[in-house]
Write a protein that holds these residues in place. Structure first.
Motif, mmCIF file in Angstrom:
data_model
loop_
_atom_site.group_PDB
_atom_site.id
_atom_site.type_symbol
_atom_site.label_atom_id
_atom_site.label_comp_id
_atom_site.label_asym_id
_atom_site.label_seq_id
_atom_site.Cartn_x
_atom_site.Cartn_y
_atom_site.Cartn_z
ATOM 1 N N GLN A 286 -29.972 44.106 -121.934
ATOM 2 C CA GLN A 286 -28.889 44.444 -121.034
ATOM 3 C C GLN A 286 -29.326 44.292 -119.586
ATOM 4 O O GLN A 286 -30.518 44.259 -119.269
ATOM 5 C CB GLN A 286 -28.416 45.873 -121.284
ATOM 6 N N SER A 287 -28.341 44.230 -118.711
ATOM 7 C CA SER A 287 -28.627 44.063 -117.293
ATOM 8 C C SER A 287 -29.145 45.365 -116.687
ATOM 9 O O SER A 287 -29.054 46.441 -117.303
ATOM 10 C CB SER A 287 -27.371 43.598 -116.554
ATOM 11 N N ILE A 288 -29.660 45.281 -115.463
ATOM 12 C CA ILE A 288 -30.162 46.468 -114.774
ATOM 13 C C ILE A 288 -29.037 47.462 -114.519
ATOM 14 O O ILE A 288 -29.194 48.672 -114.723
ATOM 15 C CB ILE A 288 -30.843 46.055 -113.455
ATOM 16 N N GLY A 289 -27.876 46.964 -114.103
ATOM 17 C CA GLY A 289 -26.751 47.856 -113.838
ATOM 18 C C GLY A 289 -26.292 48.598 -115.075
ATOM 19 O O GLY A 289 -25.973 49.789 -115.015
ATOM 20 N N ALA A 290 -26.252 47.900 -116.230
ATOM 21 C CA ALA A 290 -25.863 48.573 -117.472
ATOM 22 C C ALA A 290 -26.877 49.635 -117.855
ATOM 23 O O ALA A 290 -26.518 50.723 -118.332
ATOM 24 C CB ALA A 290 -25.713 47.538 -118.588
ATOM 25 N N GLY A 291 -28.171 49.348 -117.645
ATOM 26 C CA GLY A 291 -29.198 50.345 -117.926
ATOM 27 C C GLY A 291 -29.090 51.556 -117.023
ATOM 28 O O GLY A 291 -29.335 52.695 -117.461
ATOM 29 N N MET A 292 -28.714 51.359 -115.758
ATOM 30 C CA MET A 292 -28.558 52.486 -114.842
ATOM 31 C C MET A 292 -27.416 53.400 -115.275
ATOM 32 O O MET A 292 -27.496 54.620 -115.117
ATOM 33 C CB MET A 292 -28.319 51.967 -113.420
ATOM 34 N N ILE A 293 -26.347 52.820 -115.816
ATOM 35 C CA ILE A 293 -25.231 53.645 -116.289
ATOM 36 C C ILE A 293 -25.667 54.512 -117.468
ATOM 37 O O ILE A 293 -25.331 55.704 -117.551
ATOM 38 C CB ILE A 293 -24.054 52.730 -116.673
ATOM 39 N N VAL A 294 -26.434 53.920 -118.389
ATOM 40 C CA VAL A 294 -26.921 54.695 -119.535
ATOM 41 C C VAL A 294 -27.899 55.774 -119.079
ATOM 42 O O VAL A 294 -27.863 56.920 -119.545
ATOM 43 C CB VAL A 294 -27.578 53.753 -120.564
ATOM 44 N N GLU A 295 -28.773 55.428 -118.136
ATOM 45 C CA GLU A 295 -29.814 56.369 -117.703
ATOM 46 C C GLU A 295 -29.244 57.535 -116.920
ATOM 47 O O GLU A 295 -29.828 58.627 -116.909
ATOM 48 C CB GLU A 295 -30.846 55.618 -116.865
ATOM 49 N N ARG A 296 -28.106 57.330 -116.252
ATOM 50 C CA ARG A 296 -27.544 58.392 -115.420
ATOM 51 C C ARG A 296 -27.263 59.657 -116.226
ATOM 52 O O ARG A 296 -27.331 60.768 -115.699
ATOM 53 C CB ARG A 296 -26.271 57.881 -114.741
ATOM 54 N N GLU A 297 -26.949 59.501 -117.504
ATOM 55 C CA GLU A 297 -26.668 60.666 -118.352
ATOM 56 C C GLU A 297 -27.934 61.447 -118.702
ATOM 57 O O GLU A 297 -27.831 62.595 -119.146
ATOM 58 C CB GLU A 297 -25.979 60.202 -119.630
#
Length: 510
Positions: A286-297
């Motif tokens: 996945q892209s960096i942005g998609a990973g940031m969305i998952v990590e935010r939780e």
């Protein structure tokens, strides 16, 4: 090698002649003679191939490589960056990226620009660890090349990174950048890994133990994260942020950016970080942005109140009307001997007295310098007008471009009319008007007075008041209603005209 062995074996145990061996193995007699002369085959000469497509791009690549020899070591072009510039600046040259990579690698190795570094892959949990570091970059601010210090906080799980530029890598900038990074990611990481920078480490103890600075301990306690420090001299222990700084610099700070100020540079860095969110790191799905969305939780919640980032000092106003903060002196509009509170931030310094901010200066990063504001000395100069012409505050005001030529012209006219002493005192009175009307409006009034040929403080004050009256909105008509019954006709002088004599005087009686 195997062919030469077959030739030699066939010659000894087979036909016994060169012609027979060549006919049986299907090789040329010349090759048989070479095998009989030496068991090791000679090195083959690789012919120079023509490069019809690359030939048009070689002058451009050579010019870029020559410019990189003078550029900062960490802000040089990669082969991919050169190929991207070729596609944009020379679209008529259709050359593959692999061809450019191969040629650039050969040329960099020849001129000594090739450097290699190995990183060991690691696995991380969401929100578990981020790495922090400073890196440097050269930037042109209004045509002047200056070094900027860039803060980077990189998430090791998602690969997302926050970048922020400062004029100096001080502790206030270090802490402020952390808070901005937490807001960017939407939470706080559980562990932050650092090298042994002075903003966080006071003393290196045995092993991984560190004596941290008091403000850094209070800061990480406020935000609820743990700190981890690398072994001294082992930068590869935080290779993620090291590689991120180099990658970001090569892709977004090459060629050297040209900006007007630090705010514009930080907008450029924010745009680069946003652009990198669409990038997919090698080996990830996945892209960096998609990973940031998952990590935010998985991040720790952000504190409701921010940490007081200022460094506090409690000096007194000295005989020069200044207070000392760190190693520099800053002017204050207060009497000598007054105790004040000085708050030192990353980019500016505030002077507080009795709960009010009485002065604010741009922070000076040199040592043992005086930062003076002319307005702070106007009350003292009104009693000592002779000190204005040679004052350091006036010199700094001129250097900063805040003393227009119209002030010198108006001051010169005042001294010619009223004398040196009284003319200077009148000029100080004009400068004092800025406290009420603002420096921009006073400057405009002085220029209007010069155009009208006026050279008096009263004229400037009149123009300022007239300007304020012009800015007032027009009043709407008021209905006077019942007051109309008091209206009276205008008086007439016809009755007085009858009292005048009916003769016309023809002689003058002396």
């Amino acid at each position: 090698m195997e062919l030469y062995e077959q030739i030699r074996r066939e010659y000894e145990h087979g036909g016994g002649t060169i012609r027979a061996v060549a006919r049986k193995l299907g090789v040329h007699r010349r090759e048989v003679r070479k095998a009989l002369a030496s068991a090791m085959p000679p090195e083959r000469k690789i012919p120079e191939r023509e490069r019809p497509k690359l030939a048009a791009a070689i002058p451009f690549i050579e010019a870029v490589l020559e410019a990189d020899r003078k550029a900062p070591r960490k802000q040089r072009h990669t082969a991919h960056r050169m190929w991207m510039r070729l596609r944009r600046e020379m679209p008529e040259v259709a050359v593959a990226e692999s061809t450019v990579r191969q040629y650039v690698r050969q040329r960099k190795a020849a001129i000594g620009l090739l450097g290699l570094e190995t990183f060991v892959p690691q696995s991380y949990t969401w929100g578990g660890e981020a790495q922090v570091d400073w890196y440097e970059g050269w930037v042109e601010f209004d045509g002047e090349s200056r070094k900027a210090y860039l803060f980077c906080l990189r998430s090791m799980a998602s690969g997302g990174a926050f970048h922020r530029a400062y004029p100096h890598a001080n502790q206030q900038a270090f802490l402020e950048a952390h808070e901005l990074a937490f807001a960017y990611f939407g939470g706080v990481f559980r562990v932050l890994r650092y090298d042994n920078l002075k903003s966080a480490v006071k003393k290196i103890l045995r092993g991984h133990q560190r004596e941290e600075t008091a403000r850094f301990i209070a800061f990480r306690s406020h935000w609820g994260f743990e700190s981890d420090f690398c072994t001294p001299g082992e930068g590869h222990e935080k290779g993620g942020v090291e590689g991120e700084g180099g990658q970001f610099r090569r892709n977004h700070l090459v060629p050297v950016p040209k900006v007007r100020n630090l705010e514009e540079l930080n907008l450029l860095l924010a745009a680069g970080s946003k652009e990198d969110e669409s990038r997919v790191i090698e080996g990830r799905a996945q892209s960096i942005g998609a990973g940031m969305i998952v990590e935010r939780e998985h991040l720790l919640p952000v504190a409701q109140e921010g940490f007081d980032l200022a460094s506090l000092h409690f000096p007194t106003v000295n005989g020069s009307g200044c207070v000392k903060a760190l190693t520099n002196l800053y002017s204050a509009p207060l009497p000598v001997g007054t105790a004040v509170e000085v708050k030192v931030y990353s980019a500016y310094v505030e002077i507080w007295h009795q709960g009010k901010c009485v002065a604010r200066h741009e922070r000076c990063f040199e040592r043992h310098k005086k930062v003076l504001e002319l307005e702070h000395y106007l009350n003292a100069l009104s009693k000592k007008p002779g000190a204005l012409a040679g004052s350091t505050a006036l010199e700094q005001c001129r250097a900063q471009g805040r003393w227009p030529a119209s002030y010198d012209q108006f001051w010169g006219v005042l001294r010619e009319r009223q004398g040196k002493q009284e003319g200077t005192r009148a000029m100080i009175d004009v400068l004092l008007l800025a406290r009420e009307h603002g420096p921009g409006r006073v400057r405009q009034a002085v220029e209007e007075a010069l155009e009208l040929g006026c050279s008096d403080v009263g004229a400037v004050r009149y123009l300022l008041n007239v300007g304020n009256l012009k800015q007032l909105p027009p009043h709407a008509p008021v209905d006077i209603g019942a007051l109309n019954r008091y209206d009276r006709p205008q008086p007439s002088l016809e009755d007085y005209d009858r009292l005048r004599p009916n003769w016309v005087a023809t002689e003058v009686i002396q």
